[in-house]
Design an enzyme around this catalytic site. Structure first.
Site, PDB file in Angstrom:
ATOM      1  N   HIS A 179       0.727  -1.143  -0.080  1.00  0.00           N
ATOM      2  CA  HIS A 179      -0.120   0.237  -0.120  1.00  0.00           C
ATOM      3  C   HIS A 179       0.828   1.361   0.084  1.00  0.00           C
ATOM      4  O   HIS A 179       0.211   2.413  -0.327  1.00  0.00           O
ATOM      5  CB  HIS A 179      -1.049  -0.010   1.112  1.00  0.00           C
ATOM      6  CG  HIS A 179      -0.265   0.449   2.468  1.00  0.00           C
ATOM      7  ND1 HIS A 179       0.122  -0.709   3.530  1.00  0.00           N
ATOM      8  CD2 HIS A 179       0.059   1.397   3.197  1.00  0.00           C
ATOM      9  CE1 HIS A 179       0.686  -0.311   4.585  1.00  0.00           C
ATOM     10  NE2 HIS A 179       0.561   0.938   4.256  1.00  0.00           N
ATOM     11  N   ASP A 210       0.123  -7.650   1.014  1.00  0.00           N
ATOM     12  CA  ASP A 210       0.686  -6.276   1.460  1.00  0.00           C
ATOM     13  C   ASP A 210       2.154  -6.352   1.403  1.00  0.00           C
ATOM     14  O   ASP A 210       2.625  -5.511   2.419  1.00  0.00           O
ATOM     15  CB  ASP A 210       0.180  -5.702   2.755  1.00  0.00           C
ATOM     16  CG  ASP A 210      -0.007  -4.203   2.758  1.00  0.00           C
ATOM     17  OD1 ASP A 210       0.577  -3.718   1.720  1.00  0.00           O
ATOM     18  OD2 ASP A 210      -0.293  -3.694   3.610  1.00  0.00           O
ATOM     19  N   SER A 288       4.885   1.907   8.109  1.00  0.00           N
ATOM     20  CA  SER A 288       4.453   0.828   7.180  1.00  0.00           C
ATOM     21  C   SER A 288       5.824   0.434   6.342  1.00  0.00           C
ATOM     22  O   SER A 288       6.430   1.272   5.812  1.00  0.00           O
ATOM     23  CB  SER A 288       3.417   1.349   6.256  1.00  0.00           C
ATOM     24  OG  SER A 288       2.232   1.470   6.829  1.00  0.00           O
TER      25      SER A 288
END
Length: 481
Positions: A179, A210, A288
């Site tokens: 993402h 992901d 992230s």
């Protein structure tokens, strides 16, 4: 600040300056106390001798020894500057030194030993020093397609994330979250402690798990880089360290926490359910893609947090990461995805249901209610079968299996660890017989795509009508979530 308060501070500063006999070259004095900050302007003291001693009352208020401070405050420029005439006195018994750049105090012997071991001299642990030579900050410019008006693109946006270099170094691979680079237009990476940004490109993306793999073509980027090994699954209550570049600052941030839970969880980006690890370490926007370390090796990738809770973060565990990497190796760098069995089922915790199916007393399993026609299991399995084993692993009445000691998770994890085209041995109870059937596994092939990341929607205009494929993204764009 009132006029009276400014006058009091000015009087206090003047008194301190006169007693200390500061020269004109001294920018000023800043005293850090638990209650007050006194900013002294330079005062004319021509002919006075220099002294680094301060009044006893002021030293009592200070939170640290005056001889170790050596800092001054210039009220005109409002910036911290080192007093040129201040004399620093260090405890001679410890033989300590201060790093001129970081200001950290390190004993000589400890400093030499860490330098001999190849660790950074800034005072980091060897594990963190290695991680900092692998971690990078990612700058992404992205443009999302407009599914309700497929001939247009939304306005470009920018985001930051974290990545890290994985072993072996010769492969030149950087792992991060999918993402963080979805619908990317431009990607730049910057190493920790460096001001230079390098252009990166995407090698492979697994939106379901992901995870994305990047590389940098510039040879200069790979100088002084230490790759990290990916290995191991942490135990419950194991202490882990999360390294990344979250919001709130530009430099690297390190947080610690413990493993709270190991279970299958929903991946919000890929809209799938895979194995995940819950930790209580702070994972915020910007974290992230950052490595989660146990010692000097990676045990996960930070990827999401639960906004409705406190200190509930999730990391992608090693089994999911290894599946992504092995999938690329099997298919010459092409990502295929995670397999599903293609059935709907319900638990068999009701003893009367098991009795109606004439199941043996100690047999456990789940009741198959439906098979999906898009999967090979539709040819082998039937509604009304009881699924008892998958590749020899016993399935409980609630659909779980023993993952590790005292930890049970959904048997869907067993299916997800297989690869597209693998043949699994599935045991079922059917019409009073226990059968073992071969089932070829495949990745999901939904008629309505769950997501369309990195893909622009196709469209066709005829007589004023616009035709476009039906996707979940189109439904969200038109009707909302």
């Amino acid at each position: 600040m009132s006029v009276f308060q400014r006058h009091v501070l000015s009087q206090s500063a003047s008194t301190v300056a006169r007693r200390a006999n500061l020269t004109r070259s001294t920018p000023g004095v800043l005293l850090a106390s638990r209650q007050v900050f006194v900013a002294a302007r330079p005062l004319p003291t021509s002919g006075a001798r220099q002294s680094s001693l301060l009044p006893r009352a002021v030293r009592a208020m200070s939170t640290r020894d005056d001889s170790c401070s050596g800092w001054a405050y210039n009220s005109d420029k409002e910036a911290d500057t080192v007093a040129s005439s201040a004399t620093l006195v260090r405890p001679s018994t410890l033989e300590q030194q201060t790093d001129s750049l970081t200001g950290m105090i390190l004993p000589d012997l400890w400093k030499k030993q860490r330098a001999a071991n190849g660790a950074a001299t800034a005072g980091y642990s060897p594990e963190l020093s290695k991680a900092l030579k692998s971690v990078v900050k990612i700058f992404t410019t992205m443009a999302n397609p407009n599914f309700s008006q497929p001939w247009q693109m939304h306005q470009q946006t920018k985001c930051t994330a974290t990545g890290f270099v994985v072993a072996p170094l010769g492969s030149r691979r950087i792992l991060t979250n999918a993402h963080a680079v979805a619908n990317q237009v431009d990607i730049k990476v910057r190493k920790h402690g460096s001001a230079q940004r390098f252009t990166a490109r995407v090698l492979a993306v697994g939106h379901e798990c992901d995870i994305a793999m990047l590389t940098v073509d510039d040879d200069e980027f790979w100088e002084d880089v230490q790759p990290l090994e990916i290995n191991g699954l942490p135990a419950m209550q194991e202490s882990v360290m999360v390294v990344g570049f979250p919001t709130g600052g530009d430099n690297v941030c390190v947080t610690k926490g413990v493993v709270s839970r190991i279970d299958r969880s929903n991946y919000s980006h890929g809209r799938t359910t895979l194995l995940a690890i819950q930790v209580d370490a702070a994972i915020n926007s910007g974290n992230s893609g950052g490595p989660v370390l146990l010692g000097d090796h990676v045990v996960g990738i930070a990827f999401q947090c639960l906004t409705s809770g406190e200190n509930i973060g999730y990391i992608i565990p090693v089994p999911v990461i290894n599946h992504f990497l092995e999938d690329l190796e099997r298919n010459s760098g092409k990502y295929t995805g995670f397999c599903e069995l293609g059935i709907s089922w319900q638990s068999l915790e009701n003893p009367d249901m098991k009795a109606a199916l004439a199941m043996p007393k100690k047999m456990t399993g789940v009741y198959i209610t439906k098979t999906e026609p898009m999967y090979d299991s539709h040819k082998q399995l039937e509604a009304g079968d009881v699924l008892t084993h998958f590749n020899g692993v016993e399935i409980a009445d609630d659909g779980t299996f023993l993952f590790r000691e005292a930890v049970r998770i959904n048997f869907g994890h067993l299916v997800s660890q297989a690869f597209h085209g693998d043949v699994a041995q599935v045991s079922v109870w059917r019409n009073g017989q226990h059968l073992t059937l071969p089932v070829q596994l495949s990745t999901p092939q939904a008629l309505v795509a769950v997501h369309n990341h990195d893909m622009k929607p196709s469209y066709f205009i005829y007589a004023g009508l616009v035709f476009t494929p039906l996707t979940s993204w189109y439904l969200r764009s038109v009707y909302g979530t």
